[in-house]
Design a protein around this motif. Structure first.
Motif, PDB file in Angstrom:
ATOM      1  N   SER A 469       8.609   0.049  -4.398  1.00  0.00           N
ATOM      2  CA  SER A 469       7.450   0.871  -4.068  1.00  0.00           C
ATOM      3  C   SER A 469       7.327   1.961  -5.120  1.00  0.00           C
ATOM      4  O   SER A 469       8.244   2.769  -5.294  1.00  0.00           O
ATOM      5  N   GLU A 494      -0.956  -0.318  -4.022  1.00  0.00           N
ATOM      6  CA  GLU A 494      -0.185   0.370  -2.979  1.00  0.00           C
ATOM      7  C   GLU A 494      -0.767   1.744  -2.641  1.00  0.00           C
ATOM      8  O   GLU A 494      -0.825   2.153  -1.472  1.00  0.00           O
ATOM      9  N   ARG A 519       1.365  -6.421  -1.729  1.00  0.00           N
ATOM     10  CA  ARG A 519       2.412  -7.327  -1.246  1.00  0.00           C
ATOM     11  C   ARG A 519       2.183  -8.779  -1.681  1.00  0.00           C
ATOM     12  O   ARG A 519       2.850  -9.686  -1.199  1.00  0.00           O
TER      13      ARG A 519
END
Length: 545
Positions: A469, A494, A519
């Motif tokens: 992340s 994201e 994702r």
């Protein structure tokens, strides 16, 4: 309805701040629509800036209280009684429950408010500890204490007996006292030191349990009060010296400000009696919320004793500008009035104060000097250092608030920020960030590069992290004192879900359009998502650099 919600949000934010939650950023109404299946009902979406380590329950309490208060105010006639009922309900139903869920030190809120006003980023680490600034320019604070205060210094300062002993050993002016555990021992010490004496708990500060002008008749109640409050059940019996307490607030070996700490009182006007002055001030205080009131109380026995010591009584009419004390000393329990004496502190008094802080091991310290005149050196008027305070209260009074900016500037050397640059795209964006790393740091020292999947330190070595992340990696790197500059490589969407990990960036380079779903690495983002992501990044671009 949107305007009504805007007022609710302002009220909720005020409730949060009163409860010491650093909710300074503006809340926004994202949408507000009537519900066709429920006449008179509306569905609203509100954007509330998140605060680290603050449970969602805190916001539910604040908004619930805001809605109830707004409805109550529309239906209730404003009177003194209704105002007090409102304050009592607000404290019981909102402020106290929030403080239990997210406790914070008194100085912390003042410090964070000043940091926010100065554009200094901050982040809660939990337990009342906050980080101010980013990376190599970060500092940790807990109330007014910082990461440069030693644990040993905190321990020493919290024991008056230990700290005074250290002052004596170092040749610094300190009180003459002994520690006792019984009334008989206290009387024996007092007779040896000579009356009057000071009696206080060995392990409390802020004036708690302190009795001054103690003679033989007052020794027993003074001793019992100190013993009852002392966690260790030890009491100090101290030779009293003439003078008033002066607090020298030291930061990094220099004076930030100094105040003469006068007890709570009123100012004469040459017309009204002391009793009338107190009544008028109490009426004025009653119009304020309880958390913004002074500690002034109706005239009681302690006030009468303080008045008698000043040659006054309740019926006396003090002259214009004459300060009338209603307690013998200032304390947290009784309140007080500060007088700025920063410009008149004698250099010798400042020298011993700095020496005391260095001796104990405190970067931030409140040094209390009992002196008849702080502009005279201690050795001429028998002044003493009565206490060395760890995490002294900062920002509570007007004088202290004026110095918050200087405190933060001294602490951080500016706004505490490091350069943060963003590169968006595929593999070419990563290569562009590496090229920029060389330009920023020469050999790259202190310049970190990270994407969602890979992080390189200042020497080009991989830094493994337990998450894929970019948001979390960036937030983690901002906690490291090794990071002098941070280059973020955006390769997916994201941030559309998480928001940016920083409140502003210094530059943005869109290298190419090879961005993918967060994702689903093989799935490109839509043109609409690409546009929203780039707009989000540009909204955080700092124009001042």
């Amino acid at each position: 309805m949107s305007q009504w919600l805007s007022r609710i949000m302002l009220l909720a934010r005020e409730i949060l701040q009163v409860a010491a939650i650093p909710a300074f950023d503006t809340m926004e109404v994202v949408s507000c629509q009537p519900q066709p299946d429920k006449p008179g009902s509306w569905r609203a979406v509100i954007a509330v800036p998140a605060t680290d380590h603050v449970p969602i329950r805190v916001y539910e309490i604040a908004f619930g209280a805001a809605f109830r208060i707004a409805a109550w105010m529309m239906a209730t006639e404003p009177t003194d009684e209704s105002r007090e009922n409102l304050f009592a309900a607000l404290r019981q139903d909102a402020i106290e429950p929030i403080r239990k869920l997210a406790p914070s030190g008194k100085s912390t809120m003042h410090l964070l408010r000043a940091a926010h006003a100065s554009g200094i980023p901050f982040r809660s680490l939990g337990g009342g500890v906050h980080q101010l600034g980013w990376g190599a320019r970060r500092r940790l604070v807990d109330r007014s204490a910082t990461d440069r205060d030693s644990a040993v210094g905190a321990r020493l300062s919290q024991s008056k007996a230990l700290s005074v002993r250290a002052l004596h050993l170092a040749g610094l002016p300190a009180p003459v006292h002994e520690v006792v555990t019984s009334l008989d021992a206290a009387r024996s010490v007092a007779e040896r030191l000579g009356w009057p004496i000071v009696v206080k708990p060995v392990d409390l500060d802020r004036g708690e349990g302190v009795s001054v002008d103690v003679d033989a008749a007052r020794l027993e109640p003074a001793f019992e009060a100190a013993l009852r409050l002392s966690p260790a059940k030890h009491v100090i019996v101290e030779r009293q010296v003439d003078g008033v307490c002066h607090r020298l607030f030291l930061a990094s070996g220099r004076l930030l400000y100094a105040v003469k700490r006068l007890p709570i009182g009123v100012m004469g006007d040459g017309i009204r009696s002391v009793e009338a002055l107190v009544a008028a001030e109490l009426a004025e205080q009653a119009r304020r919320p309880p958390w913004r009131r002074s500690a002034l109380r109706p005239i009681d026995d302690l006030a009468r004793a303080a008045l008698a010591a000043a040659g006054l009584e309740a019926a006396s009419v003090p002259g214009p500008g004459r300060f009338v004390p209603l307690r013998r000393i200032e304390s947290t329990a009784w309140g007080g009035v500060d007088e700025d004496v920063s410009e008149i502190v004698h250099p010798e008094n400042l020298r011993v104060a700095i020496a005391a802080a260095e001796l104990i091991g405190l970067d931030i310290a409140g040094i209390d000097i009992i002196s008849p005149d702080i502009s005279e050196p201690w050795h001429r008027n028998s002044a003493v250092i009565s206490e060395v305070n760890f995490a002294p209260l900062l920002g509570e009074g007007e004088i202290s608030q004026r110095h918050l900016g200087a405190f933060l500037s001294r602490l951080l050397g500016g706004d505490g920020r490091i350069p943060v640059e963003v590169f968006a795209g595929g593999e070419a964006a990563w290569r562009a960030a590496l090229d920029r790393r060389g330009a920023l740091g020469g050999d790259g020292a202190g310049v970190f590069v990270t994407s969602a999947a890979r992080t390189l330190d200042g020497e080009g070595q991989d830094v493994p992290m337990p998450f894929a992340s970019l948001h979390r990696r960036a937030r983690a790197l901002l906690l490291s004192a090794k990071v002098r500059a941070l280059l973020l490589v955006v390769q997916d969407a994201e941030w559309l879900a998480t928001g940016l990990p920083v409140d502003r960036i210094d530059s943005f380079v869109a290298v190419d359009a090879e961005l993918h779903q967060h994702r689903s690495p093989g799935q490109p983002i839509t043109p609409e998502e690409d546009g929203r992501l780039r707009a989000l990044i540009r909204d955080h671009l700092h124009q001042g650099r």
